[in-house]
Design a protein around this motif. Structure first.
Motif, PDB file in Angstrom:
ATOM      1  N   ALA A  36       0.848  -1.192   0.000  1.00 56.60           N
ATOM      2  CA  ALA A  36       0.000   0.000   0.000  1.00 56.60           C
ATOM      3  C   ALA A  36       0.884   1.243   0.000  1.00 56.60           C
ATOM      4  O   ALA A  36       2.084   1.178   0.278  1.00 56.60           O
ATOM      5  CB  ALA A  36      -0.901  -0.008   1.234  1.00 56.60           C
ATOM      6  N   CYS A  37       0.306   2.388  -0.320  1.00 57.95           N
ATOM      7  CA  CYS A  37       1.053   3.656  -0.324  1.00 57.95           C
ATOM      8  C   CYS A  37       1.563   3.951   1.085  1.00 57.95           C
ATOM      9  O   CYS A  37       0.779   3.956   2.036  1.00 57.95           O
ATOM     10  CB  CYS A  37       0.125   4.776  -0.786  1.00 57.95           C
ATOM     11  SG  CYS A  37       0.885   6.405  -0.664  1.00 57.95           S
ATOM     12  N   PRO A  38       2.871   4.206   1.243  1.00 56.48           N
ATOM     13  CA  PRO A  38       3.377   4.476   2.585  1.00 56.48           C
ATOM     14  C   PRO A  38       2.916   5.833   3.123  1.00 56.48           C
ATOM     15  O   PRO A  38       3.000   6.073   4.321  1.00 56.48           O
ATOM     16  CB  PRO A  38       4.903   4.457   2.403  1.00 56.48           C
ATOM     17  CG  PRO A  38       5.126   4.758   0.966  1.00 56.48           C
ATOM     18  CD  PRO A  38       3.934   4.226   0.230  1.00 56.48           C
ATOM     19  N   ILE A  39       2.403   6.707   2.252  1.00 55.18           N
ATOM     20  CA  ILE A  39       1.989   8.031   2.721  1.00 55.18           C
ATOM     21  C   ILE A  39       0.525   8.011   3.168  1.00 55.18           C
ATOM     22  O   ILE A  39       0.206   8.373   4.294  1.00 55.18           O
ATOM     23  CB  ILE A  39       2.222   9.101   1.632  1.00 55.18           C
ATOM     24  CG1 ILE A  39       3.722   9.189   1.307  1.00 55.18           C
ATOM     25  CG2 ILE A  39       1.669  10.459   2.083  1.00 55.18           C
ATOM     26  CD1 ILE A  39       4.064  10.157   0.204  1.00 55.18           C
ATOM     27  N   CYS A  40      -0.374   7.553   2.278  1.00 54.29           N
ATOM     28  CA  CYS A  40      -1.809   7.650   2.615  1.00 54.29           C
ATOM     29  C   CYS A  40      -2.446   6.277   2.845  1.00 54.29           C
ATOM     30  O   CYS A  40      -3.627   6.193   3.149  1.00 54.29           O
ATOM     31  CB  CYS A  40      -2.558   8.401   1.517  1.00 54.29           C
ATOM     32  SG  CYS A  40      -2.794   7.429   0.014  1.00 54.29           S
ATOM     33  N   GLU A  41      -1.668   5.216   2.659  1.00 58.55           N
ATOM     34  CA  GLU A  41      -2.109   3.844   2.892  1.00 58.55           C
ATOM     35  C   GLU A  41      -3.147   3.330   1.900  1.00 58.55           C
ATOM     36  O   GLU A  41      -3.689   2.247   2.055  1.00 58.55           O
ATOM     37  CB  GLU A  41      -2.562   3.656   4.350  1.00 58.55           C
ATOM     38  CG  GLU A  41      -1.340   3.573   5.274  1.00 58.55           C
ATOM     39  CD  GLU A  41      -1.602   4.024   6.704  1.00 58.55           C
ATOM     40  OE1 GLU A  41      -2.715   3.804   7.190  1.00 58.55           O
ATOM     41  OE2 GLU A  41      -0.673   4.592   7.313  1.00 58.55           O
ATOM     42  N   ARG A  80       1.199   5.469  -9.778  1.00 56.14           N
ATOM     43  CA  ARG A  80       0.836   6.699  -9.085  1.00 56.14           C
ATOM     44  C   ARG A  80      -0.307   6.362  -8.140  1.00 56.14           C
ATOM     45  O   ARG A  80      -1.287   5.725  -8.546  1.00 56.14           O
ATOM     46  CB  ARG A  80       0.404   7.769 -10.098  1.00 56.14           C
ATOM     47  CG  ARG A  80       0.053   9.112  -9.480  1.00 56.14           C
ATOM     48  CD  ARG A  80      -0.468  10.093 -10.512  1.00 56.14           C
ATOM     49  NE  ARG A  80       0.525  10.409 -11.525  1.00 56.14           N
ATOM     50  CZ  ARG A  80       1.561  11.239 -11.330  1.00 56.14           C
ATOM     51  NH1 ARG A  80       1.723  11.835 -10.176  1.00 56.14           N
ATOM     52  NH2 ARG A  80       2.419  11.475 -12.306  1.00 56.14           N
ATOM     53  N   CYS A  81      -0.164   6.771  -6.874  1.00 54.83           N
ATOM     54  CA  CYS A  81      -1.204   6.489  -5.881  1.00 54.83           C
ATOM     55  C   CYS A  81      -2.448   7.312  -6.201  1.00 54.83           C
ATOM     56  O   CYS A  81      -2.363   8.522  -6.394  1.00 54.83           O
ATOM     57  CB  CYS A  81      -0.682   6.848  -4.485  1.00 54.83           C
ATOM     58  SG  CYS A  81      -1.944   6.728  -3.212  1.00 54.83           S
ATOM     59  N   ARG A  82      -3.591   6.643  -6.252  1.00 59.66           N
ATOM     60  CA  ARG A  82      -4.836   7.381  -6.524  1.00 59.66           C
ATOM     61  C   ARG A  82      -5.291   8.168  -5.298  1.00 59.66           C
ATOM     62  O   ARG A  82      -6.122   9.059  -5.398  1.00 59.66           O
ATOM     63  CB  ARG A  82      -5.940   6.416  -6.957  1.00 59.66           C
ATOM     64  CG  ARG A  82      -5.709   5.833  -8.341  1.00 59.66           C
ATOM     65  CD  ARG A  82      -7.020   5.262  -8.906  1.00 59.66           C
ATOM     66  NE  ARG A  82      -6.791   4.530 -10.144  1.00 59.66           N
ATOM     67  CZ  ARG A  82      -6.788   5.099 -11.354  1.00 59.66           C
ATOM     68  NH1 ARG A  82      -6.989   6.406 -11.477  1.00 59.66           N
ATOM     69  NH2 ARG A  82      -6.584   4.366 -12.439  1.00 59.66           N
ATOM     70  N   GLY A  83      -4.748   7.810  -4.142  1.00 60.84           N
ATOM     71  CA  GLY A  83      -5.113   8.535  -2.923  1.00 60.84           C
ATOM     72  C   GLY A  83      -4.394   9.866  -2.812  1.00 60.84           C
ATOM     73  O   GLY A  83      -4.998  10.887  -2.493  1.00 60.84           O
ATOM     74  N   CYS A  84      -3.062   9.868  -3.076  1.00 63.25           N
ATOM     75  CA  CYS A  84      -2.290  11.083  -2.809  1.00 63.25           C
ATOM     76  C   CYS A  84      -1.349  11.484  -3.945  1.00 63.25           C
ATOM     77  O   CYS A  84      -0.674  12.506  -3.856  1.00 63.25           O
ATOM     78  CB  CYS A  84      -1.498  10.920  -1.510  1.00 63.25           C
ATOM     79  SG  CYS A  84      -0.120   9.767  -1.637  1.00 63.25           S
ATOM     80  N   GLY A  85      -1.261  10.682  -5.002  1.00 64.17           N
ATOM     81  CA  GLY A  85      -0.441  11.075  -6.153  1.00 64.17           C
ATOM     82  C   GLY A  85       1.019  10.657  -6.085  1.00 64.17           C
ATOM     83  O   GLY A  85       1.779  10.909  -7.006  1.00 64.17           O
TER      84      GLY A  85
HETATM   85 ZN   LIG Z   1      -0.943   7.629  -1.359  1.00 66.23          ZN
END
Ligand SMILES: [Zn+2]
Length: 291
Positions: A8-13, A30-35
């Motif tokens: 998972a994205c380490p920034i926004c999970e 590219r994370c769809r949560g935070c880019g």
């Molecule tokens: Zn993210």
């Protein structure tokens, strides 16, 4: 097939991604949560060591070499000390002038060049480094004790460090949130983090992606340091990562390749690049966020 993991994205999970490029050893997304742009599927840490380089086994090639144009330096020193002193200056610019200098810990300290620059400026110095030969250079050449291992297994005392730095290291750290949590424990309440990473917002990266999308060059991703670099930070994603662990950015700048004797053209280009903050590397100073 080497062992892989999907994370998972380490920034926004978030686990929601837009795939940018698929390779057998990594998927850039590219994370769809935070880019945030990162490897969403990657080699495990063990597989990475086996497949790319083990810092304990190939130190000569990886860390005891000069950058082009600096062959007159000692074997352990890749660049002149001035190239490291700018990191110390970034901290000097934000810390109180009259406060006694504390402990500077460099993580991924390599052969100790940054620690030498910090010691020259009056700091006590230490750190952690994965490469055995580099740790020996720190001890035998400079008399600096650097822990052979990671920040987390070094188990430094609570609040002991005024500065903790990572130069071109954070883009390799698998458990980056845990790394920053540990830094939060080891850092003095009024201490600073100094982080340098490749700048995905830099001109080289932006131009490369444009060229690839226009299909005028080979896949952009294959020219990057992959699979080793598991994250590609911009100032925005680095800011969000730091905020997630309770840090805020105090100052930031971009920079490029160190040149001992830049030409007039190179100097002009550098000043434009730095002014626009589109250099290919990011340097960030952060501290604990006010609550
Ligand atoms: Zn993210």
């Amino acid at each position: 097939m080497p062992e892989m993991e999907t994370v998972a994205c380490p920034i926004c999970e978030s686990e929601q991604i837009k795939v940018l490029y698929e390779h057998e050893l990594y998927t850039m997304s590219r994370c769809r949560g935070c880019g945030f742009v990162r490897q969403s599927t990657r080699l495990t840490a063990d597989a990475m060591r086996k497949l790319t380089y083990d810092p304990d086994e190939q130190p000569d090639e990886m860390h005891l070499g000069h950058q082009a144009g600096n062959e007159d330096l000692p074997a352990w020193q890749p660049k002149p000390l001035e190239a490291y002193a700018v990191c110390v200056e970034a901290i000097e610019a934000v810390r109180p002038k009259d406060k006694p200098k504390g402990l500077w810990l460099d993580i991924g300290a390599a052969t100790g060049s940054l620690l030498l620059a910090a010691r020259n400026a009056g700091y006590e110095v230490g750190g952690a480094e994965l490469g055995r030969v580099q740790v020996e250079v720190c001890k035998d050449v400079h008399g600096i004790d650097v822990h052979h291992g990671t920040l987390r297994d070094a188990a430094f005392p609570d609040g002991c460090a005024e500065v903790i730095s990572w130069r071109q290291v954070m883009e390799h750290v698998f458990e980056v949130r845990e790394e920053l949590q540990e830094a939060g424990r080891v850092l003095a309440p009024d201490g600073f983090l100094l982080i340098e990473v490749p700048n995905f917002g830099g001109a080289k990266y932006q131009l490369g992606r444009l060229r690839t999308s226009l299909r005028v060059s080979r896949p952009f991703w294959e020219g990057l340091n992959l699979p080793e670099h598991i994250y590609y930070f911009t100032i925005d994603s680095l800011r969000r990562l730091l905020a997630a662990e309770g840090f805020e950015i105090v100052t930031w700048e971009t920079y490029g390749k160190y040149r001992k004797k830049p030409s007039l053209f190179q100097r002009a280009r550098t000043s434009v690049r730095d002014g626009l903050k589109i250099g290919n590397k990011l340097r960030v100073v952060a501290r604990r966020a006010a609550r």
